[in-house]
Structures are given as C-alpha cells and as structure tokens.
Design a protein around this motif. Structure first.
Motif, PDB file in Angstrom:
ATOM      1  N   ALA A   1       9.623 -16.798   8.795  1.00  0.00           N
ATOM      2  CA  ALA A   1       9.855 -15.862   7.687  1.00  0.00           C
ATOM      3  C   ALA A   1       9.501 -14.465   8.110  1.00  0.00           C
ATOM      4  O   ALA A   1      10.219 -13.503   7.795  1.00  0.00           O
ATOM      5  CB  ALA A   1       9.032 -16.289   6.483  1.00  0.00           C
ATOM      6  N   ARG A   2       8.394 -14.336   8.824  1.00  0.00           N
ATOM      7  CA  ARG A   2       7.962 -13.011   9.285  1.00  0.00           C
ATOM      8  C   ARG A   2       9.018 -12.395  10.168  1.00  0.00           C
ATOM      9  O   ARG A   2       9.346 -11.210  10.044  1.00  0.00           O
ATOM     10  CB  ARG A   2       6.662 -13.139  10.065  1.00  0.00           C
ATOM     11  N   THR A   3       9.519 -13.241  11.075  1.00  0.00           N
ATOM     12  CA  THR A   3      10.515 -12.723  12.017  1.00  0.00           C
ATOM     13  C   THR A   3      11.730 -12.191  11.268  1.00  0.00           C
ATOM     14  O   THR A   3      12.227 -11.104  11.545  1.00  0.00           O
ATOM     15  CB  THR A   3      10.928 -13.818  12.994  1.00  0.00           C
TER      16      THR A   3
ATOM     17  N   GLU B   1      14.672  -7.708   8.965  1.00  0.00           N
ATOM     18  CA  GLU B   1      15.428  -7.124   7.860  1.00  0.00           C
ATOM     19  C   GLU B   1      14.827  -5.813   7.406  1.00  0.00           C
ATOM     20  O   GLU B   1      15.538  -4.856   7.060  1.00  0.00           O
ATOM     21  CB  GLU B   1      15.448  -8.109   6.673  1.00  0.00           C
ATOM     22  N   VAL B   2      13.496  -5.780   7.416  1.00  0.00           N
ATOM     23  CA  VAL B   2      12.825  -4.540   6.980  1.00  0.00           C
ATOM     24  C   VAL B   2      13.208  -3.414   7.888  1.00  0.00           C
ATOM     25  O   VAL B   2      13.555  -2.320   7.443  1.00  0.00           O
ATOM     26  CB  VAL B   2      11.298  -4.755   6.945  1.00  0.00           C
ATOM     27  N   PHE B   3      13.132  -3.663   9.185  1.00  0.00           N
ATOM     28  CA  PHE B   3      13.382  -2.571  10.120  1.00  0.00           C
ATOM     29  C   PHE B   3      14.831  -2.130  10.120  1.00  0.00           C
ATOM     30  O   PHE B   3      15.149  -1.051  10.576  1.00  0.00           O
ATOM     31  CB  PHE B   3      12.962  -2.971  11.537  1.00  0.00           C
TER      32      PHE B   3
ATOM     33  N   LEU C   1      14.666 -15.884   1.997  1.00  0.00           N
ATOM     34  CA  LEU C   1      14.809 -17.083   1.176  1.00  0.00           C
ATOM     35  C   LEU C   1      16.143 -17.778   1.441  1.00  0.00           C
ATOM     36  O   LEU C   1      16.232 -18.998   1.474  1.00  0.00           O
ATOM     37  CB  LEU C   1      14.684 -16.725  -0.317  1.00  0.00           C
ATOM     38  N   ASP C   2      17.177 -16.924   1.625  1.00  0.00           N
ATOM     39  CA  ASP C   2      18.486 -17.534   1.887  1.00  0.00           C
ATOM     40  C   ASP C   2      18.472 -18.310   3.201  1.00  0.00           C
ATOM     41  O   ASP C   2      18.990 -19.431   3.295  1.00  0.00           O
ATOM     42  CB  ASP C   2      19.565 -16.442   1.937  1.00  0.00           C
ATOM     43  N   GLN C   3      17.860 -17.675   4.160  1.00  0.00           N
ATOM     44  CA  GLN C   3      17.886 -18.326   5.474  1.00  0.00           C
ATOM     45  C   GLN C   3      16.926 -19.492   5.563  1.00  0.00           C
ATOM     46  O   GLN C   3      17.130 -20.434   6.344  1.00  0.00           O
ATOM     47  CB  GLN C   3      17.545 -17.305   6.569  1.00  0.00           C
ATOM     48  N   LEU C   4      15.922 -19.427   4.772  1.00  0.00           N
ATOM     49  CA  LEU C   4      14.919 -20.480   4.856  1.00  0.00           C
ATOM     50  C   LEU C   4      14.918 -21.396   3.636  1.00  0.00           C
ATOM     51  O   LEU C   4      13.976 -22.150   3.440  1.00  0.00           O
ATOM     52  CB  LEU C   4      13.523 -19.868   5.017  1.00  0.00           C
ATOM     53  N   ASP C   5      15.968 -21.270   2.841  1.00  0.00           N
ATOM     54  CA  ASP C   5      15.893 -22.012   1.578  1.00  0.00           C
ATOM     55  C   ASP C   5      15.785 -23.521   1.828  1.00  0.00           C
ATOM     56  O   ASP C   5      15.067 -24.233   1.132  1.00  0.00           O
ATOM     57  CB  ASP C   5      17.091 -21.699   0.692  1.00  0.00           C
TER      58      ASP C   5
ATOM     59  N   ARG D   1       6.378 -11.199   0.052  1.00  0.00           N
ATOM     60  CA  ARG D   1       6.503  -9.927   0.758  1.00  0.00           C
ATOM     61  C   ARG D   1       7.193  -8.850  -0.084  1.00  0.00           C
ATOM     62  O   ARG D   1       7.535  -7.774   0.430  1.00  0.00           O
ATOM     63  CB  ARG D   1       7.300 -10.147   2.054  1.00  0.00           C
ATOM     64  N   ASN D   2       7.410  -9.185  -1.320  1.00  0.00           N
ATOM     65  CA  ASN D   2       7.965  -8.110  -2.159  1.00  0.00           C
ATOM     66  C   ASN D   2       7.042  -7.785  -3.331  1.00  0.00           C
ATOM     67  O   ASN D   2       7.480  -7.422  -4.409  1.00  0.00           O
ATOM     68  CB  ASN D   2       9.364  -8.508  -2.645  1.00  0.00           C
ATOM     69  N   THR D   3       5.735  -7.915  -3.009  1.00  0.00           N
ATOM     70  CA  THR D   3       4.760  -7.522  -4.030  1.00  0.00           C
ATOM     71  C   THR D   3       4.623  -5.992  -4.053  1.00  0.00           C
ATOM     72  O   THR D   3       5.150  -5.303  -3.161  1.00  0.00           O
ATOM     73  CB  THR D   3       3.391  -8.146  -3.722  1.00  0.00           C
ATOM     74  N   ASN D   4       3.891  -5.526  -4.993  1.00  0.00           N
ATOM     75  CA  ASN D   4       3.666  -4.059  -5.100  1.00  0.00           C
ATOM     76  C   ASN D   4       3.017  -3.520  -3.858  1.00  0.00           C
ATOM     77  O   ASN D   4       3.296  -2.398  -3.415  1.00  0.00           O
ATOM     78  CB  ASN D   4       2.785  -3.744  -6.307  1.00  0.00           C
ATOM     79  N   LEU D   5       2.139  -4.344  -3.306  1.00  0.00           N
ATOM     80  CA  LEU D   5       1.455  -3.892  -2.095  1.00  0.00           C
ATOM     81  C   LEU D   5       2.469  -3.566  -1.012  1.00  0.00           C
ATOM     82  O   LEU D   5       2.395  -2.500  -0.367  1.00  0.00           O
ATOM     83  CB  LEU D   5       0.490  -4.987  -1.615  1.00  0.00           C
TER      84      LEU D   5
END
Lengths: 440, 866
Positions: free
Chosen positions: A392-394, A399-401, A423-427, A237-241
């Motif tokens: 992860a989406r949640t 976080e995004v919002f 990643l931290d939360q789901l590591d 989710r941190n790609t250029n797109l």
C-alpha cells in the motif's frame, strides 16, 4: 416342497430386514491425502535443516553492524563462520523473497520493524517462543511487543535489537535566538501547530537555515507514525494529518523551505556542520551520527524533542528474526538473543524510573534524553502492521508523488485519489485479509 | 484306455462337484474389475452348471458353502449371500419340473424375488434407493440372465450336452430363445463395452479439459505474484493464501474440483478445502491409484465398502503439476462421483433397455411356446411311435390348434396315420389273411394256436381239423387256376359260415384248410367235420362247370393227441391222409395207429434214401401187345422195391413218398437208365427192337436238366431214342403249357415217343393234346375196367379211341384183365393193350424168358399170376 420354499422366502425377507435394522452407517467422508498421521511441521523443517551444512551462519541487516556487535556475536558462536550482509531497507522484503527462491536465505534477519507486516502473516520466521523468548520481552511495553508478534498475535517472531523513537533534533540556541520556544517540550508543543512550524521554517529560511531536509519529510513522518490500515483495514492515508502534511509539503516545496541535502553524507561538509540545518527529524540512533557530525563543536547547543505536529513514531529501529529455513537455528538464536539482550539491557536501563544516563550527552546540554526516550516510548502508538502495508505504501507514495506538486489538485482530493487507487489495487487483498482481521 | 474307465462314475461326479464349488468360490472372490468399480463375477456360471448337473440338495449345499465362505471372506455381504442362496434354491426347484427353463427360471427369480429383495435391503441400509443400488440390482439381474443363457447354450449345444443327459437334437423353442437372446446380448455387450470405453475417454477428456484450464488459471495467478507475494504465499502469508484460496474457489466453483497447492515438501499453501490449510498433504495417501491415463490419476480410497461401486463413488480424478520455478505443487482433484453418476445413469438406462428386450423376448418365447411350440411338441409326441401305436390299434388323439399351419400339419399327420393304419391293416390282412379267400392264413393259425397254448389251463381243450379238397390239383390242372381260385373262394365262403367266437377257419395253403374249435370235444368236432363235408360236397358252379368236390378231414384233439402246434398239425395231417385212404369225403380222428402210419412213411422215406445204394430196387417189365395180334409191341418198365426186411413194398406206397421227398428224381433216373439199358441188351441179344415205356413223374419232367439227362442216358446206354417212350400224365399239360411244349418238342426232336398215361382221369381234353407232340394216349385202367358191361366206361373209351385216331394218336388201353375187355377194345380198334390178361409185370429174366418163348411160339402166353 412349495411350503418349504415359501418359508425360506419369508424367513429370508425377515432376516434381510433384521440384518439391515440399525445398520445405518455414518456417511463416509474419505478424501485424498487422508488416512495416515500427518507429520508435524517442525519435523519437516528439521529434516530440511539436517540437509544443509550447519557450520555457517548468515546474518542480514539493513544497516552495517558495528564491529563491537560483531565481536560480541563471534564470542557467542565461535564455532561457526558468520557471514554478514547489508541490504537496503527499502528492498529488504524483495531481496529476502528472492533469496528464498534461490535457497539463500539468511539465518538471522535484522530488519526495520515497519517491514514486519510483510512477514508477520507468514511463517517466514520461526516462533521464538520455542527458545522461550517471551521472557526476554517481559519488561517491554505492550505497544512495542505487538510489532514483534505474528499477525494473529500467537507467535513471537522477532526480538528488538534496536528500538528508536523518531525524534527532532534542533539547535537550542537557534530557537532561542529566533525567539521560538527552545525547551524541548515547549518547542514540541509549539510545533504541533503546523502554522507555527511553518512560520518557524520561513523565519529560519530567511536566514538560510533549514528546519527540514526534504520537501515531503512531514508526509514521511506522518507515514511512519501512522498505520497504513487500521484494524478494520480502513486505509489510513487520507486523514487530516496526511492532508495537512501534504499541503505542508507543497508549501515547503513552493517556499523552498527544505534544504534538500543528505545530512549524513560524510563525504562532504554537512549542513549541520555548516549550521544551515538547525532542525532535523531522525531517530535516537542518530545521536552518535550527530555527535560525529558536530565533532564536539556544538556541545550543549542541540536538543532533542518529539516529532512536530504531534506525531509519535519509531524510526530506524531494528528487530531480529530467525528464518524458518535457517539451517542453524540454535546458533541463530544465540545471535538474536545476544543482540536482543544487549538492547534490553539498554532499554532496561533507560526505562528505569530513576535517573538514568544512557543517551544523555553533552551535545544536548543538560537535557534528560533518557527521560525523553521513556516518554516517547510510552506515547508511540501501537503499530497495526498488516501484510498490505508495504504494498500500500508503495502504491500510495507512487500516486502521491505523481501529483504532489500539482497544486491544482487539492491535497485532500489527491490523497483521496491516492487512497482510492490503493484500495482499487489492493481491494482483493483487503477483502482477503478482512476475515482474518475480524477473526483475530 | 481313457482314464475315466478307471474312475468310478460316482467319484467322477464328486470330483466335478468339488471342482465346480471351488471354481465358484474363486470366481466370486476374484471378480473381473471393469472400469470405475464396476465388476463382473462369473461365479454364477459354475453355480448354474451345478444346478443343471446335480440334485437340489447337492446344489443348495454347494450354494451354502460357496456363499457362506464368500461372506466370511467379506467378498459379499450377508444379505447378498442369502439372496444368492435363495436364487439357487428357487432355480433348482423350478428346474426339477421344467429342466429346459433355466433362462426363464433365472429371470423369474431375479425379477420377482431377487431384485425386490435387493431393493428392500438397499433402501433400508441407505435410507433411500440410491443410483448405485439400482445399478447393482440391474447388473445382478443381467449377469444372472447372461450366465444362464451361456450355461443353457453349453448344455444344449456344447460339450456339456451329454453330461446333462440331453436327448439328441434341439428343441425349436430353445433355438429361438437362444438365437434371439444372443442376437440381443452380443451387440449389447459390444455396445456397452464400446460405450464404456468411450465414456472412459470422455471422462478423461472432460477431466483433462477442466484440469488444463484450471491449471492454466492457477499458473496465471501464481505468475502474477511478485517475488514478495510469492515468498509470502509460500510462507502461508495470510493475504496471499487467502487470495489464492479465493482464486482457487472461483476456479473450482463450477466444476466442483478440489485444488491443493503445496510447497515441494507437501505442506499445503492454499486450497479451496479449508481443513487442509497448513497441513501436510500427499494426495495419494488414504487410497491407491487405480488407473492412470495421460497423467490423470484415478484415486480410490482404502477401507471397506459395501461394494466396489460405492468405493468408486468416493474416488477422485487427480492431476498434479509441479512448478519448479515457483517451488510449488498444484494438485487438482475432481470427485469422480459426478462422472460415476453420469456413467451409472447411462448404464442404468442401457440395462433397462436390455432387460426390457430380453424380458420381452422371453415372454414372447413363452407365448410362442404355448401357442406354437407346445402344440408342435404335442404333435411331435403324438406322432412318436405311430407305427407301434397303430399296430397296437391304439386310438390316437389329434389335438386341434388355432395355428393354421400346425392344424394343417396335424391333419396331414392324421391322414397319414389313417392311411398307415389302413396299410397296417392291409398288411396285417396280407400277412395274416389269405388274399384270395379272405380267410386267416397259416400265420394267423400259428398265432391262434400259440395264443391258445399260452392261455391254456388244465381244463382247456380244443380240436384242430385239418382238411383239403380232394383232387383239387386235378381241377386246377384241368380247368385252370382261375377256376381253381374261384372254387377255393366259394369253398372258403361256405366255410366262413361256420366261424364263431370259438370256431375259426384258416386257409393254410393251396387247398388246405384248418379249423380250430375252442373247447371243442370229439363229439362236437365230429359234428363240425360232417358239416364241413356237407358244405364242401355241395356242387360248385363256376362258369359252365359244375364241380363236385369232396374233402378229407383229419382231426386232432388237444390235449389228448398233443400239447403243441406242430404235433397237432402233424397228427391232423396224418389223419387227413388216412381219411383219404379211406375213400375221401370223410373225416378221421387221429389214433395212435396213425402214428404207426406216420412212422411208416418216415421209415419209407428213410429207406428210400438208401434204396439206390443198397440195390433194393428192381425193374419189372410188362408187355404191351398189339390190339389185334396180341404181339408184343412194347414194354412198360415198372419199378419194384424188395426190402430186405419188409419184403416187396408196393409202388403205391413208396412212390408218393418219393414224390414228396424229391427222391423220385434219382429213382426215376435210375429206372430210366435201367430200362434203356435193358432194352438195349435185349436188342443186342436179338430181340425185336421195340420201345420201352418209362413213367416220368412231374418232378422229373419239371427238372430243368431233364432233356440233358435223357440224352445222357440214351448216349450211355446206346439205346436209340425212338425205342424209348416216356409216359406223362394229363396233369403235366395244364401247369406250364409253354414249358411242356418246349420239353416235349425237344424230346420229339430227339426221337423219343411221348405218351399220355392214365388218360381220362385228368381234366384235359384231346383237343388240348393236339397242341403237344404226343404220339400215344394210354387210357386209364379205370375206364377199361368192365368196359364191356359198363355203359359209361364203354362210351368214354369209344370216344377216346375215335378221337385219338382222328388225331393220329395211338391208343393204348391199360389194365385189361378179362376177355370182354379185350374183345371190346379190339372191336373198337384199340391199337395196343396192356394188362394182366396178357402179361403180368415180371423181372427182366422172366420177361426175357417169356419173350423168347413168344418168339418161339409166336403166340400170346397168359402171364404168370404173381
């Protein structure tokens, strides 16, 4: 007597040694729970299913099943009482889990395939190959089948009920009038460039027309069009797109380019009816919705094309699965098969190389919608649905919002942070899943 | 009646044998299961009882049956069966030579043979010497040791003591071993039991602690799941299950526990055991619950194992908890092996300590046995039967010991034994030897004779010389016993000089001696007899006395005269009397004619017994006349026996027989009564009242009722006591002076006159007579004979008369037969005289007639010679 005793001793020693020679035993490995035949899983399930009543069939879906479909279903299983329930697609997984804890699971669960990640690593759904379902999807494109399988690909746990690619509906005439490409593909190409799209949105905004309903729709479509994790469980989710889409969202937000209305709110005049919305992203399933909204007044004025920014995705699709705790699996399969076959017929029709006319409609003028469908189906990338997607989406959206509007935080940074948070939360989950993913 | 009286002994033994074999087998197949697979078999006890009660073959047969069946029943494996049989054989064999060494032999076998054999088999089987193997070996040794201790105690103190044939009492060594081993064993068993229980609780606590903490951790992890995650978990969601398994792995990492989480249908959701995932899991399958403490289960696997311990090494301690809200079941399993290992380590160290101490105690006891108990036992053996051994003159060997106390004890025993020996010797001497003379006594003589008869052959012969000292009684009576004893000693000393290997001298009583000469013929016996006579004849000087003693020897020969001791003694005795009759100082061989004499004596005695009833006795009376006037002054009553067949039998013949047989008492009493009666008749008939003199025998005099009888007779007859005179001899004076004095005084007080008869023939003196209430002295006729012509006799008589008169005693002379005797006596003023010269003894009728004539004529009539 002494000699006798000595002889006895020596012969005994020899005997003992001889007895023990070659008598090395394999080490015994005995553990609790072993020692008897293990009953097969199906037996247990069958036992379980025998306990419950089999006269009722419960079907959950995240959308209201049409009466037509219901009638079809009733025809198929006339001897059962069928209960329908609509649950929110956003709460589907949670509701389903809760229902399981209360022993109230449905027999048939119709859900968005995007949620399959929450189920495809479990045995929540039965393997439909027990009903020889593989043959039903023989004709399906491979990129489609992946979403229907278990995470290890060994089981077929759902069948498609409705598979709709995400599309862009636009006012052909508005585009033309504004001097933008009006041809669907040309427009799509044109909109691949964010700046072009932005320019278009600004232009239309100046005329109080909107190309976008919600501020962060682009981010949404980037989200649904991309795997949350790749096959190596890298967070995607941190790609250029996504950076571009976030920035675009901020721009949309700052410029007020989004209409911020619900297009399908039938309680009031929609912005489509008012002509303010001249473009929106949705799914093939909303053709009927658009027709309803336009009510024949804008026939020929609309066109459909793919999503902007080069994004391809499914949207508002539905797959049907049978709960492993279903009390009436036979009846459930009848429903699933029925729904899936109906869809397959449609898809089969659409996918014919010859001219078809499944989705074509006067609303879209002379555009070959079926062809678009065929093209989109082929271009939609494989989904890599993982059990961590929903979580992860949640986290990511949350976080995004938090800082999506904080333009002081660069989009890339924000997305990186969000990713890191995920990643931290789901590591631990990621670590747990990695070996599995590697062994697939 | 006890039932055992109806069952033959062999049947009882057989029954007991079968019962013990069956019991052993039962106990072997049904061991006592203690905690954690540690079992205890009591079969050894009954087998050891068999060893103690039965022979080697029977014991080994029992062992084969018991252990063979046990192997077939899989109660024990073949190797252990062989070792057990070997143990039984070894112990049985050792017990044969050392029946009191059950404990030592058992320990010896297991330490030197059984234990090493087991170690070898275990090492070969397992490839190494595992902890379990060490424990099993030690347990076997300890079990055998404790069993042997128990059985030994049963057979030493308990009800089996008699069955084992133990002697009465207890050996100190046994007591010591038993006491010390029991003192070690009981606290040890208590300690081990307590420790075992404590360890059990400890295991439970440890397991519980682990279970609780892990269960909490698991619960915490599960409760952290969202519904979605929980759902996914329950449906084997890869991520959730993987996370769960990871968590389970972390939880169990240090403790080694195995955790399985299932749904309520026992489908495994997660586990730190990879093979279980996705399977159905019910923890108690494959085994069984051996115990439960506080919701903690002890699971042991099914199947065959070498031992219960091996089985328990695969056991698990398990706790299960159901989380109904999450519809999950958590099972935490802890391999019991680590606990077992710790437990075994503890027990092994304890067993080693116990074994060390027991072995040490047994070794010490063996050492004590050699240093202390064996010498003590030897001392006990040495002192066993000491009286018999000392009596048998056996040499007793007193062993030295390095232990001071034992050595002192041995010395003391030796001293006691020596003293005993001396005492035996003395007693023997006392029993078999005459104290006074040192010669062997009658008992010795009887033994010697018996020995001779037992060892005799047809060529054997020996002589028995029986003799006494002539007139020894008079010497004894007159000179006293002290002189008599010294006389005997002197004579004995002389006789001892003739002793040799074949000649033995015995003093059998008083003055009687016997000489036995082995292989002594008549000629040699004669020689010896003459030599003896010569020895005795020599004067004996004692104080101021010069004694001339002679002897009369009777000789009987074996086998000529008799073939038994009694006959020979009797014949020799009879021969001795013949010799006396022949004038003494001579010897006489037994001839058959002596038998006649013996027979005569026996006949006389028999006849005497009937004499009073058959009225064969009569009294003859002889007058005692005045020495001057020759008038009758008194009468002496003399007994006469007129046998219907034999005619008159002389008093000199039958009086000695009467004295010997004791018949003199009734006879003497009759004489006294008759004499008193007759005198009273004469008095009543008008005759002068004179005294009648009656002879009193020694037997009569020493009859304790003599005074009473005399008084009774005087009362019966009515004769006044002053008209009775009792004649006693000098010998009376010497024996018991006080008694004599007392009796004589009583008689004197009664009024009876006492006279000394045959004075001069004894060894008393007139001076001695002064102390007694004597009135008359009667001079023996031997002194009166030829008193006129024999200077010696004349001097003696003169002296007696003078001295007697000086003491106011009347003197009566007896046996006057010729005028010269009368005139001499008259010249020297003898008061009264008696003899044939004056009057013969005559019956009462004749005497009456004679007296009447005298009274008529008032002159002395010469008696009718009868």
């Amino acid at each position: 007597m002494k000699k006798y005793i000595l002889f006895l001793i020596y012969s005994t020693m020899l005997l003992l040694i001889a007895c023990n020679y070659g008598e090395k035993r394999e080490p015994i490995v005995i553990r609790p729970g072993h020692g008897v035949e293990m009953p097969e899983q199906n037996n247990i399930l069958e036992d379980y299913s025998e306990i419950k009543k089999i006269e009722e069939l419960t079907i959950w879906s995240f959308y209201e099943i049409s009466e037509e479909i219901k009638e079809l279903i009733h025809k198929g299983i006339s001897n059962s009482i069928i209960n329908y329930r609509v649950i929110s697609p956003f709460e589907a997984t949670n509701v389903y889990s809760l229902a399981h804890s209360m022993g109230e699971l449905p027999d048939v669960f119709i859900l968005d395939p995007i949620l399959m990640g929450s189920f495809n690593s479990t045995n929540a759904f039965i393997d439909l190959n027990t009903f020889n379902a593989e043959s039903i999807i023989n004709e399906y494109p491979e990129n489609l089948k992946k979403a229907l399988r278990s995470l290890d690909g060994k089981k077929l746990i759902a069948l498609p009920v409705e598979l709709f690619p995400a599309v862009t509906f636009y006012r052909y005439d508005a585009m033309k009038a504004a001097g933008f490409p009006a041809d669907p593909e040309e427009l799509a190409v044109y909109m691949e460039n964010i700046n072009n799209w932005l320019q278009m949105a600004k232009t239309f905004r100046e005329n109080d027309k909107y190309m976008i309903s919600w501020t962060y729709e682009p981010l949404f479509y980037a989200d649904i069009s991309s795997n949350v994790f790749d096959s190596n469980l890298n967070f995607m989710r941190n790609t250029n797109l996504f950076v571009n889409m976030l920035e675009l969202g901020r721009t949309v937000d700052s410029l007020g380019l989004a209409h911020m209305v619900n297009l399908t709110d039938f309680n009031k005049e929609s912005s489509i009816e008012t002509g303010k919305t001249i473009m929106f992203q949705s799914t093939f399933s909303d053709i009927d919705t658009l027709k309803k909204l336009t009510n024949g007044k804008e026939d020929g004025k609309w066109r459909m094309t793919r999503l902007p920014f080069g994004i391809y995705s499914w949207a508002n699709s539905a797959v049907a699965a049978i709960s492993s705790e279903a009390s009436n699996k036979e009846a459930a399969w009848t429903v699933v098969e029925l729904l899936s076959n109906r869809h397959i017929e449609i898809i089969g029709e659409v996918m014919k190389p010859n001219d078809t006319n499944v989705y074509n409609d006067v609303l879209f003028g002379d555009q070959d919608i079926d062809r678009l469908y065929r093209m989109l189906i082929e271009r939609i990338p494989d989904y890599n649905l993982t059990p961590l997607d929903e979580k992860a989406r949640t986290i990511w959206w949350s976080e995004v919002f938090k800082d999506s509007s904080n333009i002081s935080v660069p989009a890339a940074t924000l997305l990186n942070n969000c990713s890191q948070t995920v990643l931290d939360q789901l590591d631990k989950d990621i670590e747990a899943l990695k070996p599995y993913m590697k062994s697939k | 009646m006890p039932i055992k009286n109806f069952i033959p002994k062999w049947a009882m033994r057989f029954f007991i044998y079968i019962a013990l074999v069956a019991l052993s087998l039962f106990l072997l197949t049904q061991p006592i299961i203690l905690f954690a697979g540690i079992s205890l078999s009591l079969a050894t006890i009954s087998l050891l009882v068999i060893i103690c009660l039965y022979r080697i073959r029977e014991t080994i047969l029992a062992a084969f049956v018991i252990y063979g069946c046990a192997v077939l029943m899989s109660a024990i494996n073949l190797q252990m069966g062989v070792i057990y049989i070997l143990a039984v054989a070894f112990i049985s064999y050792r017990m044969k030579n050392n029946p009191n060494g059950l404990i030592q032999n058992t320990l010896l076998f297991w330490l030197l043979i059984g234990g090493p054999l087991m170690a070898i088999t275990f090492t070969i089987a397992n490839g190494e010497m595992a902890q379990i193997s060490i424990f099993i070996i030690l347990k076997e040794i300890i079990t055998a040791l404790i069993s042997s201790l128990f059985v030994d105690i049963l057979f030493t103190y308990g009800p089996l003591k008699q069955m084992g044939g133990s002697k009465k009492g207890f050996r100190f060594n046994c007591i010591m071993i038993h006491t010390t081993l029991v003192a070690i064993t009981i606290p040890y068993l208590i300690y081990m039991s307590f420790n075992g229980y404590k360890n059990t609780l400890g295991i439970i606590d440890l397991a519980d602690g682990t279970f609780v903490s892990q269960m909490q951790a698991i619960e915490s992890h599960l409760k952290n799941h969202t519904n979605t995650d929980l759902f996914a978990l329950k449906h084997h969601g890869v991520v959730q299950v993987s996370r769960l398994n990871q968590i389970l792995g972390e939880i169990s990492a240090d403790s080694g526990t195995e955790i399985v989480i299932t749904n309520l249908y026992d489908m495994v959701i997660g586990s730190n055991l990879e093979p279980l995932r996705g399977e159905n899991f019910v923890w108690y399958r494959g085994g069984s619950v051996a115990a439960e403490f506080s919701n903690i289960f002890y699971w042991v696997p099914n199947g065959e194992f070498k031992s219960q311990l091996e089985k328990w090494s695969y056991a698990y301690v398990i706790r299960e908890k159901v989380f109904y809200d999450m519809q999950l079941k958590v099972v935490i399993m802890m391999p019991f092996e680590s606990f077992l290992s710790n437990l075994l380590s503890l027990y092994i160290s304890q067993l080693w300590v116990y074994l060390f101490f027991c072995s040490g105690m047994i070794f010490l006891s063996i050492l004590f046995e050699h240093i202390f108990f064996k010498p003590l036992a030897k001392l006990a053996d040495t002192t066993t039967g000491i009286p018999a051994r000392l009596a048998g003159q056996n040499q007793i060997e007193w062993n030295k010991s390095s232990i001071v106390e034992i050595d002192t004890l041995a010395c003391n025993f030796k001293t006691v034994a020596d003293n005993l020996k001396s005492m035996f010797h003395r007693t023997h001497r006392l029993a078999y030897y005459d104290l006074l003379t040192g010669l062997p006594n009658r008992l010795s003589m009887q033994d010697a004779l018996n020995s001779l008869f037992q060892c005799s052959s047809k060529d054997s012969f020996f002589a028995l010389l029986f003799f006494d000292l002539d007139r020894f009684k008079q010497v004894n009576d007159s000179l006293g016993h002290a002189v008599g004893d010294r006389l005997l000693k002197e004579i004995s000393a002389r006789l001892a000089t003739i002793e040799s290997d074949t000649i033995r001298v015995f003093r059998i009583s008083g003055d009687e001696f016997v000489v036995i000469g082995e292989q002594m013929d008549q000629e040699w016996a004669e020689c010896i007899a003459q030599h003896i006579l010569g020895l005795i004849r020599k004067p004996v000087y004692i104080d101021q006395h010069e004694l001339h003693i002679t002897s009369s020897i009777g000789i009987a020969l074996y086998p000529k005269d008799g073939d038994n001791a009694e006959t020979l003694m009797r014949f020799a005795d009879a021969s001795m009397y013949i010799a006396k009759e022949e004038g003494r100082n001579t010897y006489s061989f037994y001839t058959e004619s002596f038998q006649t004499r013996l027979n005569e004596q026996l006949w006389l005695e028999n006849q005497l017994r009937k004499v009073l009833d058959t009225k064969q006795l009569t009294i003859y009376y002889q007058a005692i006349v005045d020495g001057v006037t020759s008038e009758i002054q008194g009468i002496e009553a003399l007994i006469r026996w007129n046998h219907p067949q034999k005619g008159f039998i002389s008093p000199s013949q039958f009086i000695p027989v009467a004295e010997q047989s004791g018949l003199i008492i009734p006879v003497g009493k009759w004489v006294l009564r008759e004499a008193c009666l007759q005198n009273k008749k004469w008095q009543d008939a008008g005759f002068p009242k004179i005294r009648v003199a009656v002879n009193l025998s020694a037997r009569q005099f020493y009859n304790e009722r003599i005074i009473e009888e005399i008084r009774m007779i005087l009362d019966e007859t009515g004769l006044e006591p002053r008209y009775l005179e009792l004649e006693i001899t000098e010998g009376f004076m010497i024996k018991d002076v006080d008694y004599v004095n007392k009796v004589l005084r009583q008689l004197k007080d009664m009024g009876v006159t006492i006279s000394i008869d045959d004075f001069g023939t004894g060894y008393s003196s007139l001076k001695q007579l002064k102390h007694f209430p004597i009135s008359v002295v009667k001079i023996d006729k031997s002194f009166v004979r030829s008193v006129g012509t024999n200077r010696n006799n004349s001097s003696i008589v003169k002296a007696i008369i003078a001295l007697a008169h000086g003491m106011n005693l009347k003197v009566v002379a007896e046996g006057i037969e010729i005028e010269s005797e009368r005139s001499f006596l008259k010249r020297y003023h003898c008061d009264e005289m008696q003899g044939h010269y004056f009057y013969q003894p005559m019956n009462k009728e004749s005497f009456t007639q004679m007296w009447e004539q005298c009274m008529d004529n008032s002159k002395v009539i010469e008696g009718v010679i009868f």
